[in-house]
Scaffold this active site. Sequence first.
Site, PDB file in Angstrom:
ATOM      1  N   HIS A  56     112.567 110.037  -4.916  1.00 14.27           N
ATOM      2  CA  HIS A  56     111.435 110.329  -4.022  1.00 14.27           C
ATOM      3  C   HIS A  56     110.158 110.654  -4.780  1.00 14.27           C
ATOM      4  O   HIS A  56     109.076 110.646  -4.199  1.00 14.27           O
ATOM      5  CB  HIS A  56     111.796 111.493  -3.093  1.00 14.27           C
ATOM      6  CG  HIS A  56     112.833 111.130  -2.080  1.00 14.27           C
ATOM      7  ND1 HIS A  56     112.528 110.862  -0.769  1.00 14.27           N
ATOM      8  CD2 HIS A  56     114.168 110.943  -2.200  1.00 14.27           C
ATOM      9  CE1 HIS A  56     113.639 110.543  -0.118  1.00 14.27           C
ATOM     10  NE2 HIS A  56     114.648 110.586  -0.962  1.00 14.27           N
TER      11      HIS A  56
ATOM     12  N   ASP B  87     101.769 111.964  -6.867  1.00 15.94           N
ATOM     13  CA  ASP B  87     102.671 112.213  -5.749  1.00 15.94           C
ATOM     14  C   ASP B  87     103.549 110.985  -5.553  1.00 15.94           C
ATOM     15  O   ASP B  87     103.053 109.850  -5.672  1.00 15.94           O
ATOM     16  CB  ASP B  87     101.836 112.442  -4.467  1.00 15.94           C
ATOM     17  CG  ASP B  87     102.481 113.456  -3.539  1.00 15.94           C
ATOM     18  OD1 ASP B  87     103.720 113.527  -3.526  1.00 15.94           O
ATOM     19  OD2 ASP B  87     101.740 114.163  -2.831  1.00 15.94           O
TER      20      ASP B  87
END
Length: 478
Positions: A168, A381
């Site tokens: 992720h 991110d």
Amino acid sequence: MEKQKRLVVVSNRLPIVVGQQEEAWEIAPGSGGLVTALAPILKSRNGLWIGWPGCGEEAPLDELFARFSQEHNYRLHPVPLTETEVEKYYLGFSNETLWPLFHDLLGHCHFSQENWLAYDEVNRRFAEGILQVATEDDLIWVQDYQLALVGAHLRQMGVRQSLAYFLHIPFPSPDLLRRLPWKIELLRALLEYDLIGFQTLRDRRNFTNGVLAFLPGAEVLSRQRHYTLIKWKNRVIKTGHFPISIDFDQFDADARSTEVADAAWYLHEKFQDHQLILGIDRLDYTKGIPERFLAFERALQKYPALHKNLSLLQVVVPSRTLVPEYQTLKEELDGLAGRINGHFAEPGWTPIHYQFRSLDRVQLLAYYRTSEMALITPLRDGMNLVAKEYCACSVDHDGVLILSEFAGAADQLGKEALLVNPYDIEETADAIYRAFTMEPEERRRRMHRLRAQIRRNDVHRWARSFLAENKIQRAPPL
Ligand code: GDG
């Protein structure tokens, strides 16, 4: 037709919240994007979720889990962890080594052999937990950076079936990965999976380049638009990029609900005379919040038209507050907000509304819906779901998204969002002014396209495309 395999999802935390109301124990589903994405698939495949329950041993887990599986149609299996394990495997190696390194923030990395060993041991325990309940017909899907070694431990325990893994967070370039004392072990372990999913093409490339740089004998067999095939020790491993997303329709519908509309109207009344630019982040140094405050300050210096007409509404969700580094970050934010407000505030106008707490869902959606702009500027991110949620809740199609080019989401949203380099204070300040002065027609055109993109590529599509059966057949030895 081949029968669909049962799906076994493995993640650090189980997707639940266990707590006590008065004397009675309660269990409720968690609220993250992963639960929303996977719960329907787990239900339809009679699935199983394995992970750390996040509570002490005093909770009557057997009874709570039985109740949960009756209500939700999939089962849970706990991997209990001691406090020391949580400290070394989770807070230590996962969050003080892999997290900063994978987010390109080497200066925050702490390398400890003791933590690495604890990480390896806990990953082995997860593999044992899987073996207790999974069968050889199951499709096992391991999630995220805390569990990179689980596949390798399963192989050592004799498991031969196909194994899938999704990361992720970003994957670092070989130059950064080189710093990790256990890079070889980590890469070799990852190559024990059959399908490895990343958020972006860049992450997928970084991984392939890392494998080629540090594992002599590894070869790239084929590079396609959607996947790369790597040959390693007589096996073929498929890597692909699958940008995670949100349940667009759910956010869109909820943002239109009366409850959210009322809350949004109330907020709008409070800030009647000026526009709002929204930031929502967990307290974390990867999120670029101090840089954002500085960019907002610079915008106020450069563009007096913003005075009394624009406020930054910044929500910081408390996180890891016992870790000294996070306490320092919190103090830095308090100081910056105080300084900027002290300098620019005027009667009736506070430049930065800074809230250090989490919001309930109705409030969160009301903030999304009512804010004219969102300022989402992480230094790095994996994806950033807040950016996608903001667009899904901009139901009047008039929000402007300012987004860091270093968020995974920039790959999909970069054309219609205003992209910025969060380290470039000047550029970000200019983007704030540009968003503030953007004509309604341009706002609508951009937001319309952003919403269409996210609606098309929602979280259900993400899960489906990852799980597409043909991608996860165990590759036969060459
Ligand atoms: C990883 C990766 C990747 C935030 N504040 C509140 C609140 N939130 C919810 C948001 C959103 C979620 O938290 C945050 O999503 P992110 O994508 O930013 O990050 P994580 O899920 O922490 O982390 C990330 C993601 O995995 C998925 O692959 O995008 O890059 O780091 O859903 O809505 N929710 C509520 N109140 C808040 O105050 N209710």
